[in-house]
Design an enzyme around this catalytic site. Structure first.
Site, mmCIF file in Angstrom:
data_model
loop_
_atom_site.group_PDB
_atom_site.id
_atom_site.type_symbol
_atom_site.label_atom_id
_atom_site.label_comp_id
_atom_site.label_asym_id
_atom_site.label_seq_id
_atom_site.Cartn_x
_atom_site.Cartn_y
_atom_site.Cartn_z
ATOM 1 N N ARG A 1 3.964 0.905 152.289
ATOM 2 C CA ARG A 1 4.941 1.803 151.663
ATOM 3 C C ARG A 1 4.300 3.023 151.021
ATOM 4 N NH1 ARG A 1 7.882 -3.349 150.965
ATOM 5 N NH2 ARG A 1 6.648 -3.761 149.120
ATOM 6 N N GLU A 54 -0.089 -13.255 143.437
ATOM 7 C CA GLU A 54 0.522 -14.265 142.581
ATOM 8 C C GLU A 54 0.195 -15.676 143.102
ATOM 9 O OE1 GLU A 54 4.548 -13.160 142.065
ATOM 10 O OE2 GLU A 54 4.879 -14.683 140.528
HETATM 11 P P1 AMP Z 1 0.867 -5.216 142.414
HETATM 12 O O1 AMP Z 1 -0.442 -5.459 143.117
HETATM 13 O O2 AMP Z 1 1.373 -6.440 141.701
HETATM 14 O O3 AMP Z 1 0.809 -4.002 141.496
HETATM 15 O O4 AMP Z 1 1.960 -4.951 143.533
HETATM 16 C C1 AMP Z 1 2.045 -3.742 144.129
HETATM 17 C C2 AMP Z 1 2.468 -3.818 145.585
HETATM 18 O O5 AMP Z 1 3.393 -4.873 145.844
HETATM 19 C C3 AMP Z 1 3.156 -2.538 145.964
HETATM 20 O O6 AMP Z 1 2.570 -2.096 147.181
HETATM 21 C C4 AMP Z 1 4.608 -2.884 146.122
HETATM 22 O O7 AMP Z 1 5.082 -2.385 147.342
HETATM 23 C C5 AMP Z 1 4.714 -4.392 146.114
HETATM 24 N N1 AMP Z 1 5.588 -4.938 145.038
HETATM 25 C C6 AMP Z 1 5.218 -5.747 144.030
HETATM 26 N N2 AMP Z 1 6.246 -6.097 143.249
HETATM 27 C C7 AMP Z 1 7.317 -5.481 143.755
HETATM 28 C C8 AMP Z 1 8.705 -5.410 143.380
HETATM 29 N N3 AMP Z 1 9.188 -6.061 142.316
HETATM 30 N N4 AMP Z 1 9.530 -4.649 144.119
HETATM 31 C C9 AMP Z 1 9.059 -3.973 145.200
HETATM 32 N N5 AMP Z 1 7.777 -3.993 145.612
HETATM 33 C C10 AMP Z 1 6.903 -4.737 144.907
#
Ligand code: AMP
Length: 187
Positions: free
Chosen positions: A74, A111
């Site tokens: 994305r 996670e």
């Molecule tokens: P993080 O590594 O936890 O910061 O997650 C970031 C990545 O996961 C991004 O590339 C987002 O596209 C996706 N992502 C994580 N949580 C969400 C959410 N609640 N809604 C949409 N995309 C998410």
């Protein structure tokens, strides 16, 4: 309707609140407890897509950015457009085994379980100024891993930009205070 939307864009009266309202929330996707922020409902609207590109590129104009680095997948949607607006090159960070030439790789925790991302070894020269872009900052794990990949290149500066930041997950803390982070919309 179409004409009215076009007027709104031309008059530049789209606001951050409009962007926020255009993002669809999907509860319990992809698993229970996650509030998934679906940006497809935002970017399918020409005036919102245009607003995001113009606002984000204006923020980084004049900072000497030479590469926009987008995180699969994305981060590619706006990444290329931002690079074009900033007169920079575009570099993809990809999921494993997608890049064909020599690459750096990093593992990071999700996670549940782990994942890895990769970048070509010849993607960036020392001293470049990088804008790292992704659609959303959640826990910060992905961005931290991306920064680890970028550390191989000795860039002069790295800016981080997201369309959405989930403040309550404190991803900013995980990324670290040393970085200039900006997000268009906060939940
Ligand atoms: P993080 O590594 O936890 O910061 O997650 C970031 C990545 O996961 C991004 O590339 C987002 O596209 C996706 N992502 C994580 N949580 C969400 C959410 N609640 N809604 C949409 N995309 C998410």
């Amino acid at each position: 309707m179409q004409a009215r939307k076009k007027d709104k864009m031309e008059e530049n009266i789209i606001t951050i609140e409009d962007v926020k309202a255009s993002i669809r929330n999907i509860p319990d996707y992809p698993k229970k407890g996650i509030q998934f922020k679906d940006l497809t409902t935002a970017i399918k609207q020409p005036e919102i897509f245009h607003f995001l590109i113009e606002e984000i590129s204006a923020m980084y104009m004049g900072r000497g950015i030479t590469k926009v680095v987008g995180i699969e997948s994305r981060g590619f949607i706006l990444g290329g457009a931002l690079a074009a607006r900033l007169g920079a090159g575009f570099v993809p960070i990809r999921k494993p085994n997608k890049l064909p030439a020599e690459r750096y790789s990093v593992n990071y925790m999700l996670e549940y379980g782990e994942d890895s991302i990769e970048i070509h070894k010849d993607a960036i020269e020392p001293g470049e100024i990088i804008l790292l872009h992704d659609d959303l900052l959640a826990t910060g794990g992905t961005s931290k891993a991306a920064l680890e990949l970028l550390s191989h290149f000795n860039p002069e500066d790295i800016y981080l930009n997201f369309i959405v930041e989930l403040n309550f997950l404190n991803g900013r803390k995980v990324v670290g205070d040393d970085y200039d982070i900006s997000s268009m919309v906060h939940f």
